[in-house]
Design an enzyme around this catalytic site. Structure first.
Site, PDB file in Angstrom:
ATOM      1  CG  MET A   2      -1.915  -1.143   1.219  1.00 35.67           C
ATOM      2  SD  MET A   2      -2.818  -1.299  -0.341  1.00 35.67           S
ATOM      3  CE  MET A   2      -3.317  -3.002  -0.235  1.00 35.67           C
ATOM      4  CB  CYS A   3       4.454   1.986   0.033  1.00 36.66           C
ATOM      5  SG  CYS A   3       4.826   1.845   1.764  1.00 36.66           S
ATOM      6  CG  HIS A   4       0.887   6.399  -2.533  1.00 41.59           C
ATOM      7  ND1 HIS A   4       0.436   6.272  -1.243  1.00 41.59           N
ATOM      8  CD2 HIS A   4      -0.209   6.560  -3.298  1.00 41.59           C
ATOM      9  CE1 HIS A   4      -0.881   6.370  -1.226  1.00 41.59           C
ATOM     10  NE2 HIS A   4      -1.301   6.534  -2.453  1.00 41.59           N
TER      11      HIS A   4
ATOM     12  CG  MET B  16       5.770   3.022   5.383  1.00 43.36           C
ATOM     13  SD  MET B  16       5.867   2.300   7.037  1.00 43.36           S
ATOM     14  CE  MET B  16       6.290   0.625   6.667  1.00 43.36           C
ATOM     15  CD  GLU B  17       8.803   5.522   1.087  1.00 42.76           C
ATOM     16  OE1 GLU B  17       7.982   5.243   0.201  1.00 42.76           O
ATOM     17  OE2 GLU B  17       8.456   6.008   2.184  1.00 42.76           O
TER      18      GLU B  17
ATOM     19  CG  ASP C 222      24.056 -11.941   2.809  1.00 40.23           C
ATOM     20  OD1 ASP C 222      23.825 -13.174   2.849  1.00 40.23           O
ATOM     21  OD2 ASP C 222      24.645 -11.393   1.849  1.00 40.23           O
TER      22      ASP C 222
END
Length: 161
Positions: free
Chosen positions: A75-77, A111-112, A126
């Site tokens: 749902m992120c633009h 969110m980014e 990793d």
């Protein structure tokens, strides 16, 4: 489909309509850290990790993650990413990172920033996992924690030139 859970799967998922919003300067900084063995930290400092330059790779991964957040979180633009700053602080048994994202647009960049920090820390893990494994192949000393938004800013775009 199990009828008991049908209400959970109803078709309610949708992006928020932001078309009516004005552009604003949006800035957010996320932070987090990874706990590692002191011997692994020493290898990172000395540049002797087999996979290469850990922090450079983590920085590139964070930037790439920020630019692709909308591919990962449904749902992120998609947003214009104007700037990404990735910083690391190396302690004796911990590497902390911050990712600051700037955009001029209609929606925030929290969110980014969170995705950038998460991917930076996962990339570190990793790259050093062979040094972190115990005899059974587990990672008893390694953990990622404290991922959160440190701050966010929304300013009228007209005041920024």
């Amino acid at each position: 489909m199990n009828p008991e859970f049908s209400h959970i799967l109803e078709d309610r998922a949708k992006m928020v309509d932001i078309s009516h919003k004005e552009d604003s300067v949006r800035i957010a900084r996320a932070v987090g850290s990874i706990r590692l063995k002191s011997s692994t930290i020493r290898k990172i400092r000395e540049g002797t990790v087999e996979k290469g330059n850990v922090l450079l790779t983590a920085r590139i991964a964070a930037i790439l993650a920020v630019k692709n957040t909308y591919h990962l979180i449904p749902m992120c633009h998609p947003i214009p990413v104007d700037d990404v700053d990735v910083e690391f602080e190396i302690g004796d048994e911990r590497i902390s990172t911050s990712v600051t994202v700037k955009s001029v647009g209609k929606t925030g960049v929290e969110m980014e920033a969170l995705v950038g920090v998460s991917i930076a820390l996962l990339t570190i893990w990793d790259m050093v996992k062979s040094s972190e494994k115990d005899e059974e192949g587990g990672y008893p000393c390694t953990s990622i924690d404290g991922i959160q938004i440190e701050f966010k800013v929304k300013e009228n775009a007209e005041h920024k030139a």
